[in-house]
Design an enzyme around this catalytic site. Structure first.
Site, PDB file in Angstrom:
ATOM      1  CB  CYS A   1      -0.907   0.023   1.232  1.00  0.00           C
ATOM      2  SG  CYS A   1      -1.869  -1.465   1.533  1.00  0.00           S
TER       3      CYS A   1
ATOM      4  CG  ASP B   1      -4.564  -2.537   8.908  1.00  0.00           C
ATOM      5  OD1 ASP B   1      -3.615  -2.060   9.558  1.00  0.00           O
ATOM      6  OD2 ASP B   1      -5.709  -2.075   8.949  1.00  0.00           O
TER       7      ASP B   1
ATOM      8  CB  CYS C   1      -1.701   0.681   4.891  1.00  0.00           C
ATOM      9  SG  CYS C   1      -2.334  -0.936   5.418  1.00  0.00           S
ATOM     10  CG  ASP C   2      -6.907  -0.771   5.723  1.00  0.00           C
ATOM     11  OD1 ASP C   2      -6.603  -0.652   4.522  1.00  0.00           O
ATOM     12  OD2 ASP C   2      -7.435  -1.801   6.183  1.00  0.00           O
ATOM     13  CE  LYS C   3      -7.462   0.515  11.089  1.00  0.00           C
ATOM     14  NZ  LYS C   3      -7.179  -0.505  10.060  1.00  0.00           N
TER      15      LYS C   3
ATOM     16  CB  CYS D   1      -6.474  -4.476  -0.115  1.00  0.00           C
ATOM     17  SG  CYS D   1      -5.151  -5.140   0.918  1.00  0.00           S
TER      18      CYS D   1
ATOM     19  CD  GLU E   1      -8.777  -4.136  10.045  1.00  0.00           C
ATOM     20  OE1 GLU E   1      -8.278  -4.911   9.201  1.00  0.00           O
ATOM     21  OE2 GLU E   1      -8.916  -2.923   9.849  1.00  0.00           O
TER      22      GLU E   1
ATOM     23  CB  SER F   1     -10.473  -7.023   7.182  1.00  0.00           C
ATOM     24  OG  SER F   1     -10.168  -6.606   5.875  1.00  0.00           O
TER      25      SER F   1
END
Length: 569
Positions: A53, A85, A126-128, A198, A452, A478
């Site tokens: 990511c 993650d 990435c996610d956060k 992702c 998650e 997730s």
């Protein structure tokens, strides 16, 4: 831009005889008089080699840098952290994920404050990264542009497009004997072909889409894939836009209002976005001082249909959405249906509706109706996010519907104190139809960090139990999770939530139409069991996990740590 305004924060470190030592430090890094007389724009870059990511974000940041420089600004790039993650998933390391949201926000705020920045370009992979960067922009209230690093291209396996979600589910399929280890190995080698977040409408792509709906990123900026020429063009424009925002004193507080968050929720539920967006939007609203209650997600979801066929509830990826016109084509349909306020402002200084008119979008009739449906003919009459309450979740639990939205499930609780215990239960083949797998002590404080649990949920689905086994947890899932999985249960077990009273075999009912999550226990029985429980202790007594574990608020309010915002009702 025109002459540097006299009231910019950076003047405190660049102007006057007494600032000669400060200028000397800047000159050591190659900045010249023209730079020092220009607005200072921080480019917050979480590039790292620990996740695809973020592995390419130095190049994205370089394009943003060029945009700032060409528009007459003084670009200053600085780094911050990320946690992968996907790589930490299913391990103790996943406890760091939500904490990283807070560390990113804290670190960007500190640099912007300490170095007297005039504006920001905040980059997320990435996610956060994404909510953390947006939280920082809101806290500093500096003119800011959010910039997404872009999505990974889908992989190809056995003649079909695949993502990392398929690999996680393959683990469960192997345990059940439905897939060979050799096939899983081949899938593993083809699922993630390069850089980028992702590929499905998982958490990163959900939050990138939401950044457009909130107005913190330009409309149409989320879709271009990582490492594409279009992604770098988006990055350069973000740098240019940051200077425009500074010149026009356009701050997050000028952009965000209640409409912004209602729009973001409408988009989230229409595209089947990640449950994590509930947590992050609550946190962003808290940082912005805007009152947002978890029940409002359900209210908006009841009136907003699901119109996009995106993974994990559908088949398509972010690349497919981009090729159809991107997030704006979904927003356009919601605006036309009166489900999204087109008069809400954006970082460009124009409204959502004005931005839609400026974009070169495909005609509505040219959009694949099997991918993005008309509002009047949706995939589901209601949006994908449901907020369930009952005697197990007085403050709510969050479910993303990826199957039928009239789902009703009853069965015995199988109670586990950790994710690892539940994973062993599934992998040993002990799971049975009608089970309600309960994982507790995984909340924001009890975990800490609200892990998650894609490993467990994917193993359940991969074992063939997508529709006949449910899961309930005070932890998170997730964005790639699918099936009847209810997370964010609040209050969490650590704080005396009734999920802590459940015992093996207790009868649990999950009813989506009634939004009900209930155990067949009286209030008196729940209270008695909780009274008999041993008082829990924080899992970590020192270090960063102890610090953040002690300061997290309830998931029902976004699990924030900032002491100045809404934390508990």
């Amino acid at each position: 831009m025109s002459e540097k305004p006299a009231d910019l924060p950076s003047n405190e470190v660049t102007e006057g005889v007494e600032r000669a030592p400060h200028r000397a430090m800047f000159r050591a890094m190659g900045y010249d008089d023209a730079d020092l007389s220009s607005p200072m724009v921080g480019i917050a870059n979480p590039a790292a080699d620990i996740t695809p990511c973020n592995v390419h974000l130095d190049d994205v940041a370089a394009s943003a840098y060029e945009g700032v420089d060409s528009a007459g600004g003084m670009p200053i790039e600085f780094g911050t952290i990320t946690i992968s993650d996907a790589i930490s998933m299913g391990t103790e390391g996943m406890r760091a994920s939500l904490i990283s949201r807070e560390v990113i926000a804290d670190s960007v705020e500190l640099v912007a404050f300490g170095e007297r920045m005039d504006g920001l370009v905040t980059i997320g992979g990435c996610d956060k990264n994404l909510p953390g960067m947006m939280m920082a922009a809101i806290r500093t209230d500096l003119p800011s542009v959010f910039l997404y690093g872009g999505s990974i291209m889908p992989g190809e396996h056995d003649g079909r497009e695949v993502t990392v979600q398929n690999v996680f589910e393959g683990v469960g399929a192997v345990a059940e004997g439905e897939m060979s280890e050799e096939e899983l190995d081949d899938l593993e080698r083809h699922a993630c072909p390069g850089a980028g977040s992702c590929g499905g409408m998982f958490t990163a792509n959900t939050m990138a889409s939401i950044s457009e709906a909130l107005g913190l990123a330009p409309l149409g900026s989320a879709g271009a894939p990582a490492e594409s020429d279009e992604r770098y063009e988006v990055a350069e424009r973000a740098g240019e836009l940051a200077l425009d925002a500074i010149e026009n004193e356009r701050r997050p507080s000028d952009i965000l209002d209640k409409r912004s968050f209602e729009n973001a929720i409408a988009l989230q539920v229409a595209i089947g976005g990640s449950t994590n967006a509930v947590l992050h939007l609550l946190a962003l609203a808290a940082e912005a001082g805007i009152d947002l209650d978890i029940e409002e997600f359900d209210e908006i979801s009841r009136r907003t249909p699901k119109i996009a066929n995106l993974q994990p509830g559908g088949q398509k990826t972010m690349l497919d959405l981009y090729e159809q016109g991107g997030v704006p084509v979904v927003i356009r349909r919601l605006v036309e249906a009166g489900l999204f306020d087109g008069d809400a402002p954006t970082v460009t200084g124009r409204t959502i509706s004005e931005e839609l008119e400026r974009l070169d979008l495909p005609a509505d009739d040219d959009i694949d109706a099997e991918f993005i449906r008309p509002v009047e003919d949706p995939f589901h009459e209601e949006g994908a996010i449901k907020i369930l309450t009952g005697n197990l979740a007085p403050d709510g639990g969050v479910l993303k519907v990826t199957g039928e939205d009239d789902f009703h499930h009853e069965g015995p609780a199988r109670v586990f104190e950790t994710e690892e215990d539940a994973m062993r239960y599934v992998q040993e083949g002990r799971i049975e139809s009608d089970d309600v797998i309960v994982i507790r002590n995984e909340g924001p404080r009890g975990g800490p960090g609200m892990r998650e649990m894609l490993g467990v949920t994917s193993a359940v689905v991969g074992a063939g139990h997508e529709d006949d086994v449910a899961m309930v947890t005070d932890g998170r899932f997730s964005g790639a999770t699918r099936g009847p999985m209810i997370g964010h249960v609040a209050p969490e077990s650590f704080d005396g939530g009734p999920i802590g009273a459940l015992e093996d075999g207790d009868h649990v009912t999950i009813d989506i139409p009634d939004r009900n999550l209930e155990a067949d226990l009286s209030d008196e029985e729940i209270e008695s069991r909780l009274d008999d429980r041993e008082e829990p202790e924080l899992s970590y007594q020192n270090g960063v996990l102890a610090k953040y574990g002690a300061t997290f608020g309830s998931a029902a309010n976004g699990a924030v740590t900032n002491p100045g915002v809404k934390r508990d009702d």
